[in-house]
Design an enzyme around this catalytic site. Structure first.
Site: not given
Ligand code: UGA
Length: 457
Positions: A278
């Site tokens: 995403c």
């Molecule tokens: C993300 C959004 O959080 C959801 O709200 C959205 O619905 C979804 O995309 C989508 O568009 O379908 P997701 O991709 O499942 O969800 O995962 P996240 O938990 O948001 O993490 C995304 C990435 O960011 C991961 O690789 C995580 O490790 C990274 N991340 C997160 C960081 O590198 N640093 C942070 O501080 C937080």
């Protein structure tokens, strides 16, 4: 309410099961016969907590089924949700799956008497539903807009937390172009009491992108500052961010003196970059849309650039501690793009693996559930997968924690102390504190020891 859902990926399957749990009658459609067969046997086709039990329950209750037959799925359905993939190809969103699904739906609406609402659930760039989707429906139905409803309801679920996010949404966005779509969306979400935003479809589409792009922007901004902290030495980004977050605009102070800790502060963690299906694709797609509108899009460009460079910071931290990596053995812990999923799409761990390989290191890797996906996704990369990471500790010079799986917390336990002793640990997800490893050399995104201490070591 009878619902047809086209597409059984994360969004289609999870939301289909949750709509069935909420009392609707759901038929999911997919052209992949093997996926449909497995769902019909009650088998969850994606790894998602609580999904197997929920799927079994809605199948027992007779309110959820899967089929390859769109005609059967649409018979009696008052709403059809489109939840197919929207990948980015050459930096631009590829709508071919949405177009195919919408045209297939449209041909089934040619002679339909009762008005059916067609709702886009896939993430599509602002302006897609009321232009392209509208045209595809007009062409495939051969009818005018008042013969069906057109809407867009974005999905906000997170992989790994998808069932909980869908069952208990923060809000739902009801994007609609006409009263038929609005009435259908109100009925669809009637079982939920959360805030409901009723807007036009291009607003709904932009809410989704704005949400992901602003979260991604904060991640890249904090990672850039973390890199400054690590380059300075003797500064821990955790302490820096604690100081920042005490600003009452981040964590408001209530009348009784207590502080509200906004959820964003639990989400944001300096690290090796965002991945998954995403954030990278959505930031890229909105960047491309903005540039197509002749906007500079400088911030989103920088968000992508910082994120692309971030995995290589791990190799730099290792080189700082070990010198050349040629011939060094490195254990990479975690291959999934985040814990709780076996998804390795755009995983920062795989980019770290590439940069370590390019620097001459030999890799050993582990993930609790994503190893086979990682191997298929990177056939040319010698990942050196191991089943038992604890046993591998004593065979390596350095350990990199790249995905914050809970089981890796044991790395700092007394039981493993002698196995990590003398090794370099690079914490790319800030799971640990510098004081957690008395006998190992600890480095992290956002932390290196003071320069004097580094010279002495
Ligand atoms: C993300 C959004 O959080 C959801 O709200 C959205 O619905 C979804 O995309 C989508 O568009 O379908 P997701 O991709 O499942 O969800 O995962 P996240 O938990 O948001 O993490 C995304 C990435 O960011 C991961 O690789 C995580 O490790 C990274 N991340 C997160 C960081 O590198 N640093 C942070 O501080 C937080």
């Amino acid at each position: 309410m009878r619902i047809a859902v086209v597409g059984t990926g994360y969004v289609g399957l999870v939301s289909g099961v949750v709509f069935a749990e909420a009392g609707h009658d759901v038929t999911c459609v997919d052209h992949r016969a093997d996926v449909v067969e497995r769902l019909e046997r009650g088998e969850a086709t994606i790894h998602e907590r609580d999904l197997p039990e929920a799927l079994a329950q809605v199948r027992r209750a007779g309110c959820f089924r899967a089929t390859t037959d769109l005609d059967a799925a649409m018979a009696d359905a008052t709403i059809v949700l489109v939840a197919v993939g929207t990948p980015t190809v050459n930096g631009v969103i590829d709508l071919s799956q949405v177009e195919a699904a919408v045209r297939a739906i449209g041909t089934r609406l040619r002679d339909r008497i009762d008005p059916v609402a067609v709702i886009i659930k896939s993430t599509v760039v602002p302006g897609t539903t009321d232009t392209h989707v509208r045209r595809w429906l007009r062409e495939s139905t051969g009818r005018s807009d008042d013969a069906y409803g057109l809407g867009m309801a974005p999905e906000f679920l997170r992989e790994g937390e998808a069932m909980a996010d869908c069952r208990y949404p923060d809000r739902v966005v009801l994007g609609h172009e006409d009263p038929v779509a609005l009435a259908a969306l109100r009925a669809l979400f009637a079982p939920w009491q959360c805030p409901k935003l009723e807007v036009n479809t291009r607003t709904a589409e932009l809410v989704k992108y704005a949400n992901n792009c602003l979260l991604a922007t904060q991640i890249s901004a904090v990672n850039e500052i973390a890199n400054v902290a690590a380059a300075l030495g003797g500064v821990d980004i955790h302490d820096v961010m604690r100081g920042v977050h005490l600003d009452r605009r981040w964590s408001p102070v209530l009348a009784d003196g207590t502080r509200v800790e906004p959820g964003i502060l639990r989400f944001l963690e300096p690290g090796c970059g965002f991945g998954g299906s995403c954030f990278p694709k959505d930031v890229q797609a909105l960047y491309a849309k903005g540039t197509a509108l002749n906007l500079p899009m400088a911030v989103l460009r920088a968000v992508l650039d910082v994120n692309a460079a971030q995995p290589a910071r791990v190799a730099a931290l290792l080189q700082d501690a070990l010198g050349s990596l040629v011939g060094k053995r490195v254990l990479l812990l975690g291959l999934a793009f985040k814990p709780g999923t076996d998804d390795v799409r755009e995983s920062a761990s795989l980019r770290i693996a590439e940069s370590l390989r390019d620097a001459g290191a030999t890799l050993l890797s582990h993930d609790p559930i994503a190893m086979s996906h990682a191997v298929s996704a990177t056939p040319s990369l010698a990942l050196g997968c191991v089943d038992n990471w604890r046993d591998a500790l004593s065979r390596v010079d350095a350990i990199v924690v790249a995905t914050a799986w809970d089981e890796y917390r044991a790395l700092s336990s007394p039981a493993l102390r002698h196995r990590v002793a003398g090794r370099v640990i690079v914490d790319a997800r800030r799971m640990f504190n510098p004081t957690d490893f008395a006998d190992a050399e600890y480095r992290a995104i956002g932390f290196t020891p003071p320069p004097a201490a580094r010279r002495a070591s």
